[in-house]
Design a protein around this motif. Structure first.
Motif, PDB file in Angstrom:
ATOM      1  N   LEU A 146     -75.218  39.855 -32.094  1.00 55.57           N
ATOM      2  CA  LEU A 146     -74.069  39.147 -31.541  1.00 55.57           C
ATOM      3  C   LEU A 146     -73.134  40.090 -30.791  1.00 55.57           C
ATOM      4  CD1 LEU A 146     -73.383  37.028 -34.730  1.00 55.57           C
ATOM      5  CD2 LEU A 146     -74.647  36.333 -32.696  1.00 55.57           C
ATOM      6  N   THR A 147     -72.320  39.515 -29.908  1.00 58.03           N
ATOM      7  CA  THR A 147     -71.410  40.313 -29.088  1.00 58.03           C
ATOM      8  C   THR A 147     -70.304  40.947 -29.915  1.00 58.03           C
ATOM      9  OG1 THR A 147     -71.822  38.801 -27.267  1.00 58.03           O
ATOM     10  CG2 THR A 147     -69.931  40.240 -27.054  1.00 58.03           C
ATOM     11  N   GLU A 148     -69.717  40.186 -30.813  1.00 53.12           N
ATOM     12  CA  GLU A 148     -68.601  40.692 -31.614  1.00 53.12           C
ATOM     13  C   GLU A 148     -68.985  40.725 -33.076  1.00 53.12           C
ATOM     14  OE1 GLU A 148     -65.112  38.445 -30.733  1.00 53.12           O
ATOM     15  OE2 GLU A 148     -65.260  38.825 -28.591  1.00 53.12           O
ATOM     16  N   ALA A 149     -68.215  41.479 -33.853  1.00 45.87           N
ATOM     17  CA  ALA A 149     -68.494  41.603 -35.283  1.00 45.87           C
ATOM     18  C   ALA A 149     -68.356  40.247 -35.952  1.00 45.87           C
ATOM     19  CB  ALA A 149     -67.550  42.604 -35.923  1.00 45.87           C
ATOM     20  N   PRO A 150     -69.193  39.888 -36.866  1.00 45.86           N
ATOM     21  CA  PRO A 150     -70.358  40.629 -37.357  1.00 45.86           C
ATOM     22  C   PRO A 150     -71.474  40.618 -36.318  1.00 45.86           C
ATOM     23  CG  PRO A 150     -70.287  38.473 -38.390  1.00 45.86           C
ATOM     24  CD  PRO A 150     -69.046  38.591 -37.539  1.00 45.86           C
ATOM     25  N   HIS A 151     -72.112  41.746 -36.138  1.00 48.96           N
ATOM     26  CA  HIS A 151     -73.098  41.898 -35.072  1.00 48.96           C
ATOM     27  C   HIS A 151     -74.485  41.373 -35.444  1.00 48.96           C
ATOM     28  CE1 HIS A 151     -70.550  44.088 -32.332  1.00 48.96           C
ATOM     29  NE2 HIS A 151     -70.172  44.876 -33.315  1.00 48.96           N
ATOM     30  N   TRP A 152     -74.776  41.240 -36.723  1.00 48.62           N
ATOM     31  CA  TRP A 152     -76.137  40.894 -37.136  1.00 48.62           C
ATOM     32  C   TRP A 152     -76.185  39.508 -37.759  1.00 48.62           C
ATOM     33  CZ3 TRP A 152     -73.644  45.424 -38.658  1.00 48.62           C
ATOM     34  CH2 TRP A 152     -74.026  46.556 -37.952  1.00 48.62           C
ATOM     35  N   ALA A 153     -77.221  38.744 -37.393  1.00 47.30           N
ATOM     36  CA  ALA A 153     -77.452  37.439 -38.005  1.00 47.30           C
ATOM     37  C   ALA A 153     -78.939  37.299 -38.263  1.00 47.30           C
ATOM     38  CB  ALA A 153     -76.958  36.323 -37.099  1.00 47.30           C
ATOM     39  N   LEU A 154     -79.279  36.731 -39.396  1.00 47.85           N
ATOM     40  CA  LEU A 154     -80.667  36.503 -39.782  1.00 47.85           C
ATOM     41  C   LEU A 154     -80.862  35.002 -39.909  1.00 47.85           C
ATOM     42  CD1 LEU A 154     -83.360  37.801 -40.639  1.00 47.85           C
ATOM     43  CD2 LEU A 154     -82.514  37.746 -42.981  1.00 47.85           C
ATOM     44  N   ASN A 155     -81.705  34.445 -39.039  1.00 51.83           N
ATOM     45  CA  ASN A 155     -81.937  33.002 -38.978  1.00 51.83           C
ATOM     46  C   ASN A 155     -80.618  32.237 -38.857  1.00 51.83           C
ATOM     47  OD1 ASN A 155     -84.721  33.223 -39.067  1.00 51.83           O
ATOM     48  ND2 ASN A 155     -84.785  33.113 -41.296  1.00 51.83           N
ATOM     49  N   GLY A 156     -79.700  32.756 -38.051  1.00 51.90           N
ATOM     50  CA  GLY A 156     -78.433  32.090 -37.785  1.00 51.90           C
ATOM     51  C   GLY A 156     -77.322  32.398 -38.766  1.00 51.90           C
ATOM     52  N   GLN A 157     -77.615  33.088 -39.858  1.00 51.92           N
ATOM     53  CA  GLN A 157     -76.587  33.408 -40.852  1.00 51.92           C
ATOM     54  C   GLN A 157     -76.058  34.816 -40.571  1.00 51.92           C
ATOM     55  OE1 GLN A 157     -77.981  33.680 -44.870  1.00 51.92           O
ATOM     56  NE2 GLN A 157     -75.975  34.240 -45.670  1.00 51.92           N
ATOM     57  N   PRO A 158     -74.772  34.954 -40.181  1.00 50.90           N
ATOM     58  CA  PRO A 158     -74.218  36.287 -39.876  1.00 50.90           C
ATOM     59  C   PRO A 158     -73.936  37.084 -41.149  1.00 50.90           C
ATOM     60  CG  PRO A 158     -72.556  34.605 -39.538  1.00 50.90           C
ATOM     61  CD  PRO A 158     -73.821  33.890 -39.902  1.00 50.90           C
ATOM     62  N   PHE A 159     -74.020  38.407 -41.007  1.00 47.11           N
ATOM     63  CA  PHE A 159     -73.738  39.330 -42.114  1.00 47.11           C
ATOM     64  C   PHE A 159     -72.673  40.315 -41.661  1.00 47.11           C
ATOM     65  CE2 PHE A 159     -77.913  37.764 -43.086  1.00 47.11           C
ATOM     66  CZ  PHE A 159     -77.911  37.638 -44.464  1.00 47.11           C
ATOM     67  N   GLU A 160     -71.642  40.504 -42.480  1.00 48.10           N
ATOM     68  CA  GLU A 160     -70.547  41.417 -42.137  1.00 48.10           C
ATOM     69  C   GLU A 160     -71.004  42.874 -42.163  1.00 48.10           C
ATOM     70  OE1 GLU A 160     -67.417  40.893 -41.161  1.00 48.10           O
ATOM     71  OE2 GLU A 160     -67.730  38.731 -41.138  1.00 48.10           O
ATOM     72  N   GLU A 161     -71.770  43.249 -43.161  1.00 49.28           N
ATOM     73  CA  GLU A 161     -72.217  44.636 -43.331  1.00 49.28           C
ATOM     74  C   GLU A 161     -73.710  44.739 -43.068  1.00 49.28           C
ATOM     75  OE1 GLU A 161     -70.230  47.242 -43.970  1.00 49.28           O
ATOM     76  OE2 GLU A 161     -68.514  45.878 -43.942  1.00 49.28           O
ATOM     77  N   PHE A 162     -74.116  45.862 -42.483  1.00 46.89           N
ATOM     78  CA  PHE A 162     -75.530  46.046 -42.184  1.00 46.89           C
ATOM     79  C   PHE A 162     -76.358  46.168 -43.460  1.00 46.89           C
ATOM     80  CE2 PHE A 162     -79.297  48.583 -41.166  1.00 46.89           C
ATOM     81  CZ  PHE A 162     -79.853  47.756 -40.207  1.00 46.89           C
ATOM     82  N   ASP A 163     -75.783  46.737 -44.513  1.00 48.03           N
ATOM     83  CA  ASP A 163     -76.520  46.861 -45.777  1.00 48.03           C
ATOM     84  C   ASP A 163     -76.901  45.492 -46.335  1.00 48.03           C
ATOM     85  OD1 ASP A 163     -76.257  49.605 -45.596  1.00 48.03           O
ATOM     86  OD2 ASP A 163     -74.448  49.658 -46.846  1.00 48.03           O
ATOM     87  N   GLN A 164     -75.999  44.523 -46.234  1.00 47.48           N
ATOM     88  CA  GLN A 164     -76.299  43.166 -46.686  1.00 47.48           C
ATOM     89  C   GLN A 164     -77.390  42.545 -45.814  1.00 47.48           C
ATOM     90  OE1 GLN A 164     -72.515  41.321 -46.226  1.00 47.48           O
ATOM     91  NE2 GLN A 164     -71.664  42.173 -48.124  1.00 47.48           N
ATOM     92  N   PHE A 165     -77.274  42.751 -44.500  1.00 49.20           N
ATOM     93  CA  PHE A 165     -78.290  42.240 -43.576  1.00 49.20           C
ATOM     94  C   PHE A 165     -79.651  42.857 -43.877  1.00 49.20           C
ATOM     95  CE2 PHE A 165     -80.746  43.142 -39.741  1.00 49.20           C
ATOM     96  CZ  PHE A 165     -81.044  41.859 -39.320  1.00 49.20           C
ATOM     97  N   GLU A 166     -79.672  44.164 -44.103  1.00 48.60           N
ATOM     98  CA  GLU A 166     -80.934  44.860 -44.372  1.00 48.60           C
ATOM     99  C   GLU A 166     -81.590  44.335 -45.641  1.00 48.60           C
ATOM    100  OE1 GLU A 166     -82.638  49.432 -44.703  1.00 48.60           O
ATOM    101  OE2 GLU A 166     -80.489  49.094 -44.682  1.00 48.60           O
ATOM    102  N   ALA A 167     -80.808  44.144 -46.697  1.00 47.60           N
ATOM    103  CA  ALA A 167     -81.362  43.639 -47.955  1.00 47.60           C
ATOM    104  C   ALA A 167     -81.917  42.225 -47.777  1.00 47.60           C
ATOM    105  CB  ALA A 167     -80.291  43.665 -49.041  1.00 47.60           C
TER     106      ALA A 167
END
Length: 140
Positions: A71-92
């Motif tokens: 994504l353009t602005e924070a949170p930058h990462w989303a998995l199947n449409g669900q955004p994650f604030e921290e990359f560690d949460q996204f990675e897990a």
């Protein structure tokens, strides 16, 4: 011939000539600067690209896939449409979803105005997990 004047107590003046201490200080500073900048490591991430210039883009298949969105602005990462604030949460969450179904296709979609660093972080994650079945979404 140059002679030293003697003072009132009979001692000669201590120095006649040029003081080289500032010059030596500057040389050491430049030397340290060159040593620190000469050994900088450039980090690279290899990406396989099509070998032919006329390779055509293929449409996204209707098979089930795991979608990563940058994504353009924070949170930058989303998995199947669900955004994650921290990359560690996204990675897990990504590792858990991928271990549940390892044969699934991973699709990476980045907004064209998104910063490059979150995309590079995701690509590094995919490389650490040795995931080779990946597609990057592009506009035709």
């Amino acid at each position: 011939m140059i002679s030293a004047n003697q003072g009132g107590d009979g001692s000669a003046q201590a120095s006649i000539g040029i003081d080289l201490t500032p010059l030596i200080d500057i040389i050491f500073i430049v030397l340290v600067f060159l040593l620190l900048t000469a050994n900088t490591q450039l980090l690279t991430l290899p990406v396989d690209v099509p070998k032919e210039a006329d390779s055509e883009l293929t449409g996204l298949s209707q098979e089930q896939h795991l979608s990563i969105t940058i994504l353009t602005e924070a949170p930058h990462w989303a998995l199947n449409g669900q955004p994650f604030e921290e990359f560690d949460q996204f990675e897990a969450a990504f590792i858990q979803a991928y271990t549940d179904s390892p044969a699934i296709n991973v699709v990476v979609a980045a907004d064209k105005n998104a910063p490059v660093q979150p995309l590079m972080t995701v690509l590094a994650l995919l490389q650490r997990q040795q995931i080779t079945n990946t597609q990057i979404l592009m506009e035709p």
